[in-house]
Design a protein around this motif. Sequence first.
Motif, mmCIF file in Angstrom:
data_model
loop_
_atom_site.group_PDB
_atom_site.id
_atom_site.type_symbol
_atom_site.label_atom_id
_atom_site.label_comp_id
_atom_site.label_asym_id
_atom_site.label_seq_id
_atom_site.Cartn_x
_atom_site.Cartn_y
_atom_site.Cartn_z
ATOM 1 N N LYS A 1 0.640 -0.950 -0.005
ATOM 2 C CA LYS A 1 -0.032 -0.020 -0.047
ATOM 3 C C LYS A 1 0.886 1.280 0.020
ATOM 4 O O LYS A 1 0.580 2.205 -0.781
ATOM 5 C CB LYS A 1 -0.967 0.206 1.389
ATOM 6 N N LEU A 2 1.904 1.314 0.714
ATOM 7 C CA LEU A 2 2.913 2.424 0.816
ATOM 8 C C LEU A 2 3.467 2.468 -0.326
ATOM 9 O O LEU A 2 3.622 3.619 -0.813
ATOM 10 C CB LEU A 2 3.881 2.335 1.889
ATOM 11 N N VAL A 3 3.960 1.482 -0.870
ATOM 12 C CA VAL A 3 4.630 1.573 -2.207
ATOM 13 C C VAL A 3 3.887 2.175 -3.767
ATOM 14 O O VAL A 3 4.328 2.992 -4.586
ATOM 15 C CB VAL A 3 5.283 0.120 -2.557
ATOM 16 N N GLU A 4 2.597 1.500 -3.427
ATOM 17 C CA GLU A 4 1.562 1.942 -4.245
ATOM 18 C C GLU A 4 1.342 3.443 -4.394
ATOM 19 O O GLU A 4 1.012 4.001 -5.227
ATOM 20 C CB GLU A 4 0.292 1.256 -4.021
ATOM 21 N N LYS A 5 1.569 4.000 -3.116
ATOM 22 C CA LYS A 5 1.180 5.643 -3.033
ATOM 23 C C LYS A 5 2.630 6.393 -3.393
ATOM 24 O O LYS A 5 2.602 7.622 -3.252
ATOM 25 C CB LYS A 5 0.897 5.833 -1.716
ATOM 26 N N GLY A 6 3.806 5.522 -3.655
ATOM 27 C CA GLY A 6 4.964 6.131 -4.079
ATOM 28 C C GLY A 6 6.001 6.342 -3.023
ATOM 29 O O GLY A 6 6.962 6.886 -3.197
ATOM 30 N N TYR A 7 5.617 5.728 -1.827
ATOM 31 C CA TYR A 7 6.784 5.983 -0.708
ATOM 32 C C TYR A 7 7.874 4.907 -0.939
ATOM 33 O O TYR A 7 7.623 3.697 -1.330
ATOM 34 C CB TYR A 7 6.230 5.679 0.613
ATOM 35 N N ARG A 8 8.979 5.107 -0.350
ATOM 36 C CA ARG A 8 10.220 4.082 -0.084
ATOM 37 C C ARG A 8 10.128 3.350 1.280
ATOM 38 O O ARG A 8 9.920 4.311 2.148
ATOM 39 C CB ARG A 8 11.337 4.753 -0.484
ATOM 40 N N THR B 1 10.921 0.058 -3.241
ATOM 41 C CA THR B 1 10.235 1.399 -4.013
ATOM 42 C C THR B 1 9.399 0.867 -5.110
ATOM 43 O O THR B 1 9.366 -0.309 -5.456
ATOM 44 C CB THR B 1 11.613 1.923 -4.513
ATOM 45 N N PRO B 2 8.474 1.882 -5.780
ATOM 46 C CA PRO B 2 7.662 1.265 -6.630
ATOM 47 C C PRO B 2 8.429 0.678 -7.736
ATOM 48 O O PRO B 2 7.524 -0.421 -8.424
ATOM 49 C CB PRO B 2 7.114 2.598 -7.126
ATOM 50 N N GLY B 3 9.758 0.793 -8.214
ATOM 51 C CA GLY B 3 10.402 0.161 -9.346
ATOM 52 C C GLY B 3 11.166 -1.112 -8.902
ATOM 53 O O GLY B 3 11.615 -1.619 -9.793
ATOM 54 N N THR B 4 11.230 -1.459 -7.707
ATOM 55 C CA THR B 4 12.278 -2.594 -7.199
ATOM 56 C C THR B 4 11.328 -3.513 -6.559
ATOM 57 O O THR B 4 11.871 -4.148 -5.501
ATOM 58 C CB THR B 4 13.216 -2.005 -6.316
ATOM 59 N N THR C 1 2.702 9.759 -17.423
ATOM 60 C CA THR C 1 3.277 8.292 -17.301
ATOM 61 C C THR C 1 2.764 7.558 -15.977
ATOM 62 O O THR C 1 2.426 6.578 -15.599
ATOM 63 C CB THR C 1 4.674 8.274 -17.228
ATOM 64 N N ASN C 2 2.412 8.713 -15.024
ATOM 65 C CA ASN C 2 1.922 8.137 -13.600
ATOM 66 C C ASN C 2 2.765 7.383 -12.692
ATOM 67 O O ASN C 2 2.792 6.780 -11.966
ATOM 68 C CB ASN C 2 0.566 7.160 -13.806
ATOM 69 N N ALA C 3 4.348 7.812 -13.489
ATOM 70 C CA ALA C 3 5.255 7.034 -12.628
ATOM 71 C C ALA C 3 5.814 7.965 -11.466
ATOM 72 O O ALA C 3 5.317 9.227 -11.483
ATOM 73 C CB ALA C 3 6.680 6.948 -13.564
ATOM 74 N N TYR C 4 6.745 7.389 -10.485
ATOM 75 C CA TYR C 4 7.199 8.061 -9.290
ATOM 76 C C TYR C 4 8.698 8.692 -9.947
ATOM 77 O O TYR C 4 9.298 7.587 -10.333
ATOM 78 C CB TYR C 4 7.210 7.058 -8.155
ATOM 79 N N PHE C 5 8.793 9.757 -9.837
ATOM 80 C CA PHE C 5 10.070 10.062 -10.366
ATOM 81 C C PHE C 5 11.184 10.312 -9.055
ATOM 82 O O PHE C 5 10.495 11.065 -8.043
ATOM 83 C CB PHE C 5 9.964 11.665 -11.190
ATOM 84 N N ASN C 6 12.396 10.020 -9.267
ATOM 85 C CA ASN C 6 13.207 10.145 -8.007
ATOM 86 C C ASN C 6 14.529 10.709 -8.649
ATOM 87 O O ASN C 6 15.236 10.167 -9.359
ATOM 88 C CB ASN C 6 13.654 8.653 -7.508
ATOM 89 N N ILE C 7 14.860 12.250 -8.250
ATOM 90 C CA ILE C 7 15.825 12.586 -8.533
ATOM 91 C C ILE C 7 17.211 12.338 -7.807
ATOM 92 O O ILE C 7 17.286 12.551 -6.688
ATOM 93 C CB ILE C 7 15.837 14.199 -8.623
#
Length: 523
Positions: A75-82, A108-111, A193-199
Amino acid sequence: MALSPMMQQYIAIKEQYKDCILFFRLGDFYEMFFEDAKLAAKELELTLTGKNCGQDERAPMCGVPFHSADSYIAKLVEKGYRVAICEQVEDPAQAKGIVKREVIKIVTPGTVTNQSMLSEKENNYLASVWRGKDKTALAYCDISTGELSATAFKTETDCETLQNELVKINAREVILSEDAAGFLDIDGLKKITNAYFNILNERYFSFEAAETLINHQLSAENASISGISRNFADEPELTCAVGALLSYLIETQKQNLSHLTQFNIYEIGSHMALDKATIRNLEITETLYDKKVQGSLLGVLDKTHTAMGGRKIKQWLREPLNKVGEINMRLDAVEELVNDVIMRNNIKEALKRIYDIERLAGRIACGNANGKDMVALRNSVFVVPDIKSELAGCESALLSDMGLELSDLSDIYNLVDAAIVDEPPFTIKEGGLIKEGYSEELDTLKLSIRDAQSWIAGLEAKERERTGIKNLKVGFNKVFGYFLEVTRSYYELIPENYIRKQTLVNCERFITPELKETESLVL
């Protein structure tokens, strides 16, 4: 007032992972404190409580049971949290002072690699973007399947091209350099894209570090680069994008990436480019209003019997072929399958018995597999020779080449079949995973343990008879292990070989050299 030792440990670890919600293992729970607790309680609808931590005010706290933590993490990852998972890394019984804890993984959302957090027929891509002087590079990877692809394109068209590529792969998370973030319209890309962006800091995109990481991955025995002919050394943008991706994965997974050895480098334009509006308006993967697969082109065409096939057909629909030769090869294969009903049905029935080999292999490589995963892998590769046999007689070039390239994986089947029991336990810690006869050393050890357990089980009756102590008991705790307990009324009967270990109000506890030696086999 000084913080308690446990809270000092928590704060020291949290300091290293400021951008994450820290799941701090305490017994059978993952606990969160202070701002993490307030945030998690709000997002997960948990009860916010408090804990005495050595200060005047109680520390805000909330927690979740460790055995059901995956659903909360999802649930947290779905909301974009690490989410940083902090575990106890030493046995509490052997710890001197507070138990040592370390972060073993960052989700994270991508891992995401946990099966319960992934969609069966959808890839979960992490993308990396590096913007050079003349070119912008994009690399993306699904760590759950081991896929890694990369491309580079001219900088003057980077925004539109990058947007189309990110929509095509449906990236869940995008990492990019500070420089790239300054040039690109991040807010616009987020909406599309609805992606989570991480700089990330520029150090992740260091060319020298990236080159070292890539060379290490490609040094593996089965490593290869497919697609267009390119040398990483001649493509600094590609090198930086892929290197940052690998560096980020190593940092979050806390382990090697031994299954990421197949790199696919492709050219923009090798497939038809579809922007988000086209994919949405043509209802290619979901309906326009209901956002459901049923009723879309994918819903009509997806008759696949494996999760791998489901992901592949979605990929094909998002990036149609645009080269006549490749299109005709695929059509020839389809025609042969349509005309040969017996072969088609035989292959279809075989595919029904295959599990998600890509993600099974990913979990095995990441060290997350259990016994049931190994049995699923064994059962899947068992039918591969049947598929290879069916493809051997095909006339179309595509199916014929598939048959030649497909390994029967008999070595893997034989290894797993010889080693793993047919009905394995759910977790490795339960034991009973390896078949008897596979390892002589393990069989001897198991036999010793069974003998030791039987000896301990009969020790109480044996010692009562030998010593005359009628209420003698054999006990166990995590501090002393096994012990012999004697009440005060029988102190005069205590034998000389009993070694005093602990004195209590009404009894004393003893050990014997033989008991400790046998205990070492059991524990």
